[in-house]
Design a protein around this motif. Sequence first.
Motif, PDB file in Angstrom:
ATOM      1  N   SER A  12     -18.863 -26.562  76.922  1.00  0.00           N
ATOM      2  CA  SER A  12     -18.682 -25.972  78.355  1.00  0.00           C
ATOM      3  C   SER A  12     -18.678 -27.353  78.693  1.00  0.00           C
ATOM      4  N   ARG A  13     -17.876 -28.699  78.991  1.00  0.00           N
ATOM      5  CA  ARG A  13     -17.589 -29.476  79.940  1.00  0.00           C
ATOM      6  C   ARG A  13     -16.921 -29.616  81.265  1.00  0.00           C
ATOM      7  N   GLN A  14     -17.285 -29.157  82.515  1.00  0.00           N
ATOM      8  CA  GLN A  14     -16.464 -29.141  83.452  1.00  0.00           C
ATOM      9  C   GLN A  14     -15.606 -28.580  83.639  1.00  0.00           C
ATOM     10  N   LYS A  15     -16.256 -26.442  83.445  1.00  0.00           N
ATOM     11  CA  LYS A  15     -15.822 -25.580  83.032  1.00  0.00           C
ATOM     12  C   LYS A  15     -14.663 -25.333  82.090  1.00  0.00           C
ATOM     13  N   ARG A  16     -14.217 -26.547  81.451  1.00  0.00           N
ATOM     14  CA  ARG A  16     -13.493 -26.623  79.877  1.00  0.00           C
ATOM     15  C   ARG A  16     -14.519 -25.822  79.035  1.00  0.00           C
ATOM     16  N   ILE A  17     -13.749 -24.742  78.303  1.00  0.00           N
ATOM     17  CA  ILE A  17     -14.569 -24.945  77.034  1.00  0.00           C
ATOM     18  C   ILE A  17     -13.749 -25.823  75.716  1.00  0.00           C
ATOM     19  N   VAL A  18     -14.925 -26.562  75.293  1.00  0.00           N
ATOM     20  CA  VAL A  18     -14.777 -27.581  74.377  1.00  0.00           C
ATOM     21  C   VAL A  18     -15.491 -27.120  73.036  1.00  0.00           C
ATOM     22  N   VAL A  19     -16.614 -26.655  72.797  1.00  0.00           N
ATOM     23  CA  VAL A  19     -17.083 -25.756  71.794  1.00  0.00           C
ATOM     24  C   VAL A  19     -16.923 -24.550  71.825  1.00  0.00           C
ATOM     25  N   GLY A  36     -12.160 -33.567  62.202  1.00  0.00           N
ATOM     26  CA  GLY A  36     -11.433 -33.311  63.733  1.00  0.00           C
ATOM     27  C   GLY A  36     -11.161 -34.369  63.946  1.00  0.00           C
ATOM     28  N   PRO A  37      -9.811 -33.842  64.724  1.00  0.00           N
ATOM     29  CA  PRO A  37      -8.621 -34.889  65.570  1.00  0.00           C
ATOM     30  C   PRO A  37     -10.236 -35.422  66.944  1.00  0.00           C
ATOM     31  N   ASN A  38      -9.614 -37.147  67.543  1.00  0.00           N
ATOM     32  CA  ASN A  38     -10.594 -37.168  68.582  1.00  0.00           C
ATOM     33  C   ASN A  38     -10.148 -36.146  69.677  1.00  0.00           C
ATOM     34  N   GLY A  39     -10.731 -36.008  70.295  1.00  0.00           N
ATOM     35  CA  GLY A  39     -11.081 -34.674  70.858  1.00  0.00           C
ATOM     36  C   GLY A  39     -12.050 -33.058  70.645  1.00  0.00           C
ATOM     37  N   ALA A  40     -11.594 -32.971  69.350  1.00  0.00           N
ATOM     38  CA  ALA A  40     -12.473 -31.728  69.128  1.00  0.00           C
ATOM     39  C   ALA A  40     -13.428 -31.143  69.601  1.00  0.00           C
ATOM     40  N   GLY A  41     -14.395 -31.959  69.266  1.00  0.00           N
ATOM     41  CA  GLY A  41     -15.519 -31.530  70.373  1.00  0.00           C
ATOM     42  C   GLY A  41     -16.474 -32.188  69.538  1.00  0.00           C
ATOM     43  N   LYS A  42     -16.402 -33.209  68.137  1.00  0.00           N
ATOM     44  CA  LYS A  42     -17.528 -33.258  67.651  1.00  0.00           C
ATOM     45  C   LYS A  42     -19.010 -34.132  68.095  1.00  0.00           C
ATOM     46  N   SER A  43     -18.495 -34.717  68.792  1.00  0.00           N
ATOM     47  CA  SER A  43     -19.701 -35.046  69.340  1.00  0.00           C
ATOM     48  C   SER A  43     -20.616 -34.077  70.613  1.00  0.00           C
ATOM     49  N   THR A  44     -19.759 -33.687  70.615  1.00  0.00           N
ATOM     50  CA  THR A  44     -20.349 -32.334  71.767  1.00  0.00           C
ATOM     51  C   THR A  44     -20.945 -31.722  71.253  1.00  0.00           C
ATOM     52  N   LEU A  45     -20.617 -31.341  70.251  1.00  0.00           N
ATOM     53  CA  LEU A  45     -21.331 -30.220  69.522  1.00  0.00           C
ATOM     54  C   LEU A  45     -22.831 -31.008  69.092  1.00  0.00           C
ATOM     55  N   ALA A  82     -26.942 -41.864  67.510  1.00  0.00           N
ATOM     56  CA  ALA A  82     -25.538 -42.486  68.912  1.00  0.00           C
ATOM     57  C   ALA A  82     -24.472 -42.987  68.797  1.00  0.00           C
ATOM     58  N   GLN A  83     -23.238 -42.643  69.419  1.00  0.00           N
ATOM     59  CA  GLN A  83     -21.442 -42.965  68.761  1.00  0.00           C
ATOM     60  C   GLN A  83     -21.520 -44.453  69.655  1.00  0.00           C
ATOM     61  N   ASP A  84     -22.076 -44.650  70.382  1.00  0.00           N
ATOM     62  CA  ASP A  84     -22.406 -45.579  71.328  1.00  0.00           C
ATOM     63  C   ASP A  84     -23.495 -46.415  71.035  1.00  0.00           C
ATOM     64  N   LEU A 195     -16.883 -38.310  60.677  1.00  0.00           N
ATOM     65  CA  LEU A 195     -15.949 -39.114  59.991  1.00  0.00           C
ATOM     66  C   LEU A 195     -14.925 -39.088  60.630  1.00  0.00           C
ATOM     67  N   HIS A 196     -14.562 -40.216  60.900  1.00  0.00           N
ATOM     68  CA  HIS A 196     -12.720 -40.007  60.881  1.00  0.00           C
ATOM     69  C   HIS A 196     -12.269 -40.462  59.495  1.00  0.00           C
ATOM     70  N   ASP A 197     -13.162 -41.445  59.192  1.00  0.00           N
ATOM     71  CA  ASP A 197     -12.689 -41.635  57.360  1.00  0.00           C
ATOM     72  C   ASP A 197     -12.614 -41.033  56.168  1.00  0.00           C
TER      73      ASP A 197
HETATM   74  N1  LIG Z   1     -18.792 -36.035  79.813  1.00  0.00           N
HETATM   75  C1  LIG Z   1     -17.494 -35.282  79.658  1.00  0.00           C
HETATM   76  N2  LIG Z   1     -16.969 -34.867  80.758  1.00  0.00           N
HETATM   77  C2  LIG Z   1     -16.363 -34.018  80.380  1.00  0.00           C
HETATM   78  N3  LIG Z   1     -15.719 -33.983  79.276  1.00  0.00           N
HETATM   79  C3  LIG Z   1     -15.798 -34.318  78.444  1.00  0.00           C
HETATM   80  C4  LIG Z   1     -16.977 -35.206  78.364  1.00  0.00           C
HETATM   81  N4  LIG Z   1     -16.964 -36.295  77.242  1.00  0.00           N
HETATM   82  C5  LIG Z   1     -15.663 -35.526  76.483  1.00  0.00           C
HETATM   83  N5  LIG Z   1     -15.471 -34.441  77.483  1.00  0.00           N
HETATM   84  C6  LIG Z   1     -14.325 -33.938  76.966  1.00  0.00           C
HETATM   85  O1  LIG Z   1     -14.816 -33.101  76.107  1.00  0.00           O
HETATM   86  C7  LIG Z   1     -13.739 -32.480  74.635  1.00  0.00           C
HETATM   87  C8  LIG Z   1     -14.752 -32.796  72.838  1.00  0.00           C
HETATM   88  O2  LIG Z   1     -14.572 -34.297  73.135  1.00  0.00           O
HETATM   89  P1  LIG Z   1     -16.135 -34.809  71.996  1.00  0.00           P
HETATM   90  O3  LIG Z   1     -16.166 -36.400  72.421  1.00  0.00           O
HETATM   91  O4  LIG Z   1     -16.962 -33.770  71.820  1.00  0.00           O
HETATM   92  O5  LIG Z   1     -14.891 -35.043  71.237  1.00  0.00           O
HETATM   93  P2  LIG Z   1     -14.703 -35.530  69.777  1.00  0.00           P
HETATM   94  O6  LIG Z   1     -14.395 -34.510  68.879  1.00  0.00           O
HETATM   95  O7  LIG Z   1     -16.526 -36.240  69.649  1.00  0.00           O
HETATM   96  O8  LIG Z   1     -14.141 -36.942  70.056  1.00  0.00           O
HETATM   97  P3  LIG Z   1     -13.806 -38.598  69.244  1.00  0.00           P
HETATM   98  O9  LIG Z   1     -13.473 -37.967  67.797  1.00  0.00           O
HETATM   99  O10 LIG Z   1     -12.671 -38.935  70.335  1.00  0.00           O
HETATM  100  O11 LIG Z   1     -15.344 -39.063  69.900  1.00  0.00           O
HETATM  101  C9  LIG Z   1     -12.573 -33.521  74.587  1.00  0.00           C
HETATM  102  O12 LIG Z   1     -11.986 -32.886  75.313  1.00  0.00           O
HETATM  103  C10 LIG Z   1     -13.270 -34.593  75.794  1.00  0.00           C
HETATM  104  O13 LIG Z   1     -12.443 -34.762  77.039  1.00  0.00           O
END
Ligand SMILES: Nc1ncnc2c1ncn2[C@@H]1O[C@H](COP(=O)(O)OP(=O)(O)OP(=O)(O)O)[C@@H](O)[C@H]1O
Length: 257
Positions: A12-19, A36-45, A82-84, A195-197
């Motif tokens: 969860s990030r800020q109380k929202r389940i993202v994975v 998966g699309p932007n925001g799908a949760g890949k980096s978080t995973l 890392a992504q950055d 990967l996005h490509d």
């Molecule tokens: N630091 C943070 N605080 C709160 N929410 C976050 C934070 N970082 C990411 N999120 C949220 O978590 C969700 C998943 O983000 P994440 O970066 O894992 O996605 P992603 O699949 O890697 O996206 P991208 O392809 O754009 O890199 C998104 O909805 C994002 O807004």
Amino acid sequence: MSLLRVENLSVSRQKRIVVDRVSFTIGEGEFVGLIGPNGAGKSTLLRALLAQLPYQGSVTLNGQESAQLKSVKRAQFLSYIAQDREISWNMRVEAVVQLGRLARLPQFSGLSKEDQHQITSAIEALEITHLRDKSARELSGGEQARVLIARAIAQDTPLMLADEPVAGLDPAHQLGLMQIFRELSASGRSIICTLHDLGLAARWCTRLLLLKDGCLVADGTPADILKEDVIRDLYGVEVFRTQTPDGLIIQPTHIVR
Ligand SMILES: Nc1ncnc2c1ncn2[C@@H]1O[C@H](COP(=O)(O)OP(=O)(O)OP(=O)(O)O)[C@@H](O)[C@H]1O
């Protein structure tokens, strides 16, 4: 035993389940594309696998829970790109790559022959030999990315996590990196790489994990997963898709949503 076992992983990030309750295992010699699309949760995973974020469920690395491992043990098993990838430290390129060996150095000892070998091989593989004495913060974005990729490769771990490693690389270095990952996986290492490509994912990965809204919705070979209707549904784009002797070729052509 699998290198990595993920069971019912939720983050969860800020109380929202993202994975959301993701489960999969990774064995030796796999080159896995996490798509998966932007925001799908890949980096978080990926960051949860590294225990950089608190998680629910279980992540075991070689049978041990990731969050309970000492960081030095985790770094002997798992490397991370890392992504950055901006480098702001005023360090020589070679010194940055040497950092990849830190987790393996006995206290107060210098680099061994094996350390030197891994560092030089990684520097040569990423074609940064001519930059090794430069200050890393004075390099271009793509060059800095290659330095940090070399650092992760020099770490020489059974499993590597790479978050969009081709971002900012020119086409030759993108293909070169895919080739390096393929060779690493052929030698028994495993890589999970976001990967996005889709063209690169189709052509180089041995397996794809498809993440949508935090859920793992598909897990299989690129040919099985990257079907026109799946890509349209996931990304809202049409693709040109064809099988060639060099492998599956996929090129997004236009937006349909
Ligand atoms: N630091 C943070 N605080 C709160 N929410 C976050 C934070 N970082 C990411 N999120 C949220 O978590 C969700 C998943 O983000 P994440 O970066 O894992 O996605 P992603 O699949 O890697 O996206 P991208 O392809 O754009 O890199 C998104 O909805 C994002 O807004």
